[in-house]
Design a protein around this motif. Structure first.
Motif, PDB file in Angstrom:
ATOM      1  N   SER A  63       0.825  -1.213   0.000  1.00 29.44           N
ATOM      2  CA  SER A  63       0.000   0.000   0.000  1.00 29.44           C
ATOM      3  C   SER A  63       0.857   1.259   0.000  1.00 29.44           C
ATOM      4  O   SER A  63       0.493   2.256  -0.635  1.00 29.44           O
ATOM      5  CB  SER A  63      -0.950  -0.008   1.208  1.00 29.44           C
ATOM      6  OG  SER A  63      -0.233  -0.041   2.431  1.00 29.44           O
ATOM      7  N   ARG A  64       1.984   1.251   0.696  1.00 31.48           N
ATOM      8  CA  ARG A  64       2.871   2.409   0.681  1.00 31.48           C
ATOM      9  C   ARG A  64       3.414   2.639  -0.718  1.00 31.48           C
ATOM     10  O   ARG A  64       3.395   3.750  -1.245  1.00 31.48           O
ATOM     11  CB  ARG A  64       4.041   2.202   1.644  1.00 31.48           C
ATOM     12  CG  ARG A  64       3.725   2.384   3.107  1.00 31.48           C
ATOM     13  CD  ARG A  64       5.010   2.314   3.911  1.00 31.48           C
ATOM     14  NE  ARG A  64       4.754   2.281   5.340  1.00 31.48           N
ATOM     15  CZ  ARG A  64       4.529   3.344   6.098  1.00 31.48           C
ATOM     16  NH1 ARG A  64       4.517   4.539   5.532  1.00 31.48           N
ATOM     17  NH2 ARG A  64       4.304   3.225   7.395  1.00 31.48           N
ATOM     18  N   PHE A  65       3.942   1.578  -1.328  1.00 33.56           N
ATOM     19  CA  PHE A  65       4.589   1.731  -2.619  1.00 33.56           C
ATOM     20  C   PHE A  65       3.601   2.031  -3.745  1.00 33.56           C
ATOM     21  O   PHE A  65       3.970   2.686  -4.727  1.00 33.56           O
ATOM     22  CB  PHE A  65       5.406   0.492  -2.939  1.00 33.56           C
ATOM     23  CG  PHE A  65       6.816   0.535  -2.377  1.00 33.56           C
ATOM     24  CD1 PHE A  65       7.283   1.654  -1.700  1.00 33.56           C
ATOM     25  CD2 PHE A  65       7.679  -0.537  -2.526  1.00 33.56           C
ATOM     26  CE1 PHE A  65       8.561   1.716  -1.187  1.00 33.56           C
ATOM     27  CE2 PHE A  65       8.968  -0.494  -2.035  1.00 33.56           C
ATOM     28  CZ  PHE A  65       9.416   0.626  -1.357  1.00 33.56           C
ATOM     29  N   GLU A  66       2.367   1.581  -3.611  1.00 34.05           N
ATOM     30  CA  GLU A  66       1.378   1.931  -4.641  1.00 34.05           C
ATOM     31  C   GLU A  66       1.193   3.437  -4.726  1.00 34.05           C
ATOM     32  O   GLU A  66       0.932   3.986  -5.800  1.00 34.05           O
ATOM     33  CB  GLU A  66       0.042   1.246  -4.333  1.00 34.05           C
ATOM     34  CG  GLU A  66       0.026  -0.237  -4.702  1.00 34.05           C
ATOM     35  CD  GLU A  66      -1.270  -0.912  -4.306  1.00 34.05           C
ATOM     36  OE1 GLU A  66      -2.168  -0.211  -3.762  1.00 34.05           O
ATOM     37  OE2 GLU A  66      -1.394  -2.124  -4.516  1.00 34.05           O
ATOM     38  N   ARG A  67       1.335   4.128  -3.598  1.00 34.53           N
ATOM     39  CA  ARG A  67       1.187   5.581  -3.571  1.00 34.53           C
ATOM     40  C   ARG A  67       2.499   6.324  -3.802  1.00 34.53           C
ATOM     41  O   ARG A  67       2.519   7.403  -4.398  1.00 34.53           O
ATOM     42  CB  ARG A  67       0.563   6.007  -2.240  1.00 34.53           C
ATOM     43  CG  ARG A  67      -0.883   5.533  -2.086  1.00 34.53           C
ATOM     44  CD  ARG A  67      -1.448   5.795  -0.704  1.00 34.53           C
ATOM     45  NE  ARG A  67      -1.506   7.216  -0.353  1.00 34.53           N
ATOM     46  CZ  ARG A  67      -2.110   7.677   0.741  1.00 34.53           C
ATOM     47  NH1 ARG A  67      -2.703   6.826   1.567  1.00 34.53           N
ATOM     48  NH2 ARG A  67      -2.140   8.974   1.004  1.00 34.53           N
ATOM     49  N   LEU A  68       3.601   5.755  -3.346  1.00 31.94           N
ATOM     50  CA  LEU A  68       4.858   6.496  -3.372  1.00 31.94           C
ATOM     51  C   LEU A  68       5.689   6.262  -4.629  1.00 31.94           C
ATOM     52  O   LEU A  68       6.328   7.200  -5.126  1.00 31.94           O
ATOM     53  CB  LEU A  68       5.701   6.139  -2.147  1.00 31.94           C
ATOM     54  CG  LEU A  68       5.123   6.523  -0.784  1.00 31.94           C
ATOM     55  CD1 LEU A  68       6.088   6.121   0.328  1.00 31.94           C
ATOM     56  CD2 LEU A  68       4.815   8.011  -0.709  1.00 31.94           C
ATOM     57  N   LEU A  69       5.719   5.052  -5.134  1.00 32.56           N
ATOM     58  CA  LEU A  69       6.623   4.780  -6.251  1.00 32.56           C
ATOM     59  C   LEU A  69       6.272   5.537  -7.528  1.00 32.56           C
ATOM     60  O   LEU A  69       7.188   6.015  -8.221  1.00 32.56           O
ATOM     61  CB  LEU A  69       6.715   3.278  -6.517  1.00 32.56           C
ATOM     62  CG  LEU A  69       7.476   2.469  -5.453  1.00 32.56           C
ATOM     63  CD1 LEU A  69       7.692   1.037  -5.922  1.00 32.56           C
ATOM     64  CD2 LEU A  69       8.802   3.115  -5.091  1.00 32.56           C
ATOM     65  N   PRO A  70       4.995   5.687  -7.888  1.00 28.37           N
ATOM     66  CA  PRO A  70       4.725   6.516  -9.073  1.00 28.37           C
ATOM     67  C   PRO A  70       5.258   7.935  -8.927  1.00 28.37           C
ATOM     68  O   PRO A  70       5.800   8.510  -9.876  1.00 28.37           O
ATOM     69  CB  PRO A  70       3.191   6.491  -9.175  1.00 28.37           C
ATOM     70  CG  PRO A  70       2.802   5.197  -8.536  1.00 28.37           C
ATOM     71  CD  PRO A  70       3.763   5.035  -7.396  1.00 28.37           C
ATOM     72  N   LEU A  71       5.145   8.500  -7.725  1.00 24.76           N
ATOM     73  CA  LEU A  71       5.682   9.846  -7.489  1.00 24.76           C
ATOM     74  C   LEU A  71       7.205   9.844  -7.552  1.00 24.76           C
ATOM     75  O   LEU A  71       7.817  10.755  -8.120  1.00 24.76           O
ATOM     76  CB  LEU A  71       5.230  10.353  -6.112  1.00 24.76           C
ATOM     77  CG  LEU A  71       3.761  10.734  -5.964  1.00 24.76           C
ATOM     78  CD1 LEU A  71       3.416  10.965  -4.506  1.00 24.76           C
ATOM     79  CD2 LEU A  71       3.452  11.977  -6.788  1.00 24.76           C
ATOM     80  N   ALA A  72       7.823   8.824  -6.963  1.00 31.16           N
ATOM     81  CA  ALA A  72       9.279   8.749  -6.981  1.00 31.16           C
ATOM     82  C   ALA A  72       9.807   8.642  -8.407  1.00 31.16           C
ATOM     83  O   ALA A  72      10.794   9.297  -8.770  1.00 31.16           O
ATOM     84  CB  ALA A  72       9.754   7.562  -6.142  1.00 31.16           C
ATOM     85  N   VAL A  73       9.144   7.816  -9.219  1.00 30.95           N
ATOM     86  CA  VAL A  73       9.559   7.659 -10.611  1.00 30.95           C
ATOM     87  C   VAL A  73       9.405   8.972 -11.364  1.00 30.95           C
ATOM     88  O   VAL A  73      10.300   9.406 -12.094  1.00 30.95           O
ATOM     89  CB  VAL A  73       8.752   6.530 -11.277  1.00 30.95           C
ATOM     90  CG1 VAL A  73       8.985   6.513 -12.786  1.00 30.95           C
ATOM     91  CG2 VAL A  73       9.132   5.172 -10.675  1.00 30.95           C
TER      92      VAL A  73
END
Length: 429
Positions: A63-73
């Motif tokens: 759940s964290r990465f679903e929200r954070l990784l698109p922004l990080a990329v």
């Protein structure tokens, strides 16, 4: 002077996610660290992996990465986290699948090797008890605190997301800082500077007023919208600490000094895998734009690493019953006296929580005798009709306890490894 900006998006496994999103959107970061692992959380992770070998990573990772990784990329931010917990490779595969779904070719690097169960000397003494590890019963896990040198190969391989298991908290920050700023990890002074920054940032909101507020004594504005910290770290090791504008919280000399002393057992030689950190000469200077820190000193890294050892400590029972209305606190106290008399000689704890008109008795015990724990729960339940008036809401829970002790292991017996997970497949560098 060359600088690199690094932020902290989580200080423990249950932290908020919105401040991390904010840092990714408008923080101008080079790196974001999510520090989510502690002795308690890795013990719980091992419990889950023992029950299901496919689990063991932080349950909030997806759940964290679903929200954070698109922004990080989108913003070109490298992400490092110890959410791999007891199963970093499984966490890496979950992360790789998520990146594939969003069509990203970002490279995932997984650091393993902290699992040293097979290398553990059971005659080593536990810090907490002074007893040999074997005296604690069945050992189920042993995780060495890896350092920045274990992370370095995956950074050199240009990983965009780095997932580890048990790595020392400051090392998650030191590794990317050293990589960005060209520091030599064998340079004790550079390692000390990066470790100081990591130690200050690692608890996220704790640096910006969380866990600091005490109304009327230490007032902190906007805690409901607490902003998480970042640091602009210069090549000389000095750092400017800040938080984003229009966020709640407080970043001050006082909050920084409080965090500086957090968990420091010896200010002259705080032991990490990377350096023995001396914080006695650290300067903390507040100015309108933030707080500047400098002056960390270091001695060469120790020859031994700390290892967190999990063992089967038996089971724990927690049994509770509530009393409400006039005289509730005295009725709850009487209930505790009854249970204590009925279970005389049983190692347990009985305590009353609440106020005069709404109180709850809690009885807890740990034992390897399951029949004894069942008896404790039964005694609390029997208070329905055998105790004071008005008891209700009984809850009894029995579950396994993984105990944790600490010891040392020679560095040469710990062998870190790296696995790269690129789009569609995994390769070893």
């Amino acid at each position: 002077m060359r600088t690199s900006r690094i932020g902290c998006g989580a200080g423990f496994s249950g932290d908020r996610i919105e401040p991390a999103e904010d840092l990714l959107r408008r923080g101008g970061l080079a790196d974001l660290v999510l520090e989510c692992l502690g002795e308690r959380t890795i013990a719980l992770a091992h419990q889950r992996r023992l029950a299901d070998p496919g689990t063991g990573y932080d349950r909030r990772l997806p759940s964290r990465f679903e929200r954070l990784l698109p922004l990080a990329v989108d913003h070109g931010v490298r992400v490092l986290t110890n959410m791999g917990a007891a199963n970093p490779l499984a966490a890496g595969r979950v992360t790789r699948a998520l990146l594939d779904r969003i069509g990203s070719s970002a490279k995932v690097g997984v650091v393993t090797g902290d699992d040293v169960l097979a290398e553990l000397d059971l005659d080593a003494l536990a810090w907490e008890t002074g007893l040999p590890l074997r005296a604690h019963g069945e050992i189920v896990s042993a995780n060495a605190y890896l350092g920045a040198d274990a992370i370095w190969p995956v950074l050199e391989a240009d990983a965009d997301v780095v997932i580890t298991g048990r790595v020392a908290d400051p090392s998650l920050f030191l590794a990317p800082l050293a990589h960005r700023l060209g520091w030599d990890l064998d340079d004790a002074q550079a390692a000390a500077a990066g470790t100081l920054v990591g130690h200050l940032l690692e608890c996220a909101g704790q640096l910006t007023g969380g866990y600091f507020a005490d109304p009327g004594y230490q007032d902190v504005p906007g805690l409901a919208d607490l902003g998480f910290p970042f640091a602009d770290v210069a090549a000389d090791g000095s750092a400017e600490l800040g938080k984003l504008p229009d966020t709640g919280g407080l970043l001050s000399r006082a909050t920084v000094r409080e965090q500086l002393l957090y968990e420091i057992t010896d200010p002259a030689a705080y032991r990490t895998p990377d350096v023995l950190l001396d914080v006695r000469g650290v300067t903390v200077d507040e100015h309108p734009g933030g707080v500047r820190v400098a002056g960390a000193l270091g001695k060469p890294r120790p020859d031994e690493l700390k290892v967190s050892v999990g063992y089967r400590a038996g089971e724990k029972v927690e049994a509770e019953i509530s009393y409400v209305g006039p005289n509730a606190a005295r009725r709850a106290a009487l209930a505790g006296e009854i249970v204590s008399a009925r279970l005389a000689g049983v190692p347990m704890r009985a305590e009353v929580r609440g106020g005069e008109t709404d109180s709850r008795l809690r009885v807890a015990a740990i034992s390897r005798d399951s029949e004894l724990l069942t008896r404790v729960g039964d005694e609390v339940e029997s208070l329905y009709t055998n105790g004071p008036a008005g008891g209700g809401g009984v809850r009894v829970h029995i579950g396994e306890v993984i105990g944790i002790v600490s010891a040392l292991i020679p560095r040469e017996r710990v062998r870190p490894a790296v696995t790269l997970l690129e789009a569609g497949h995994a390769v070893a560098p």
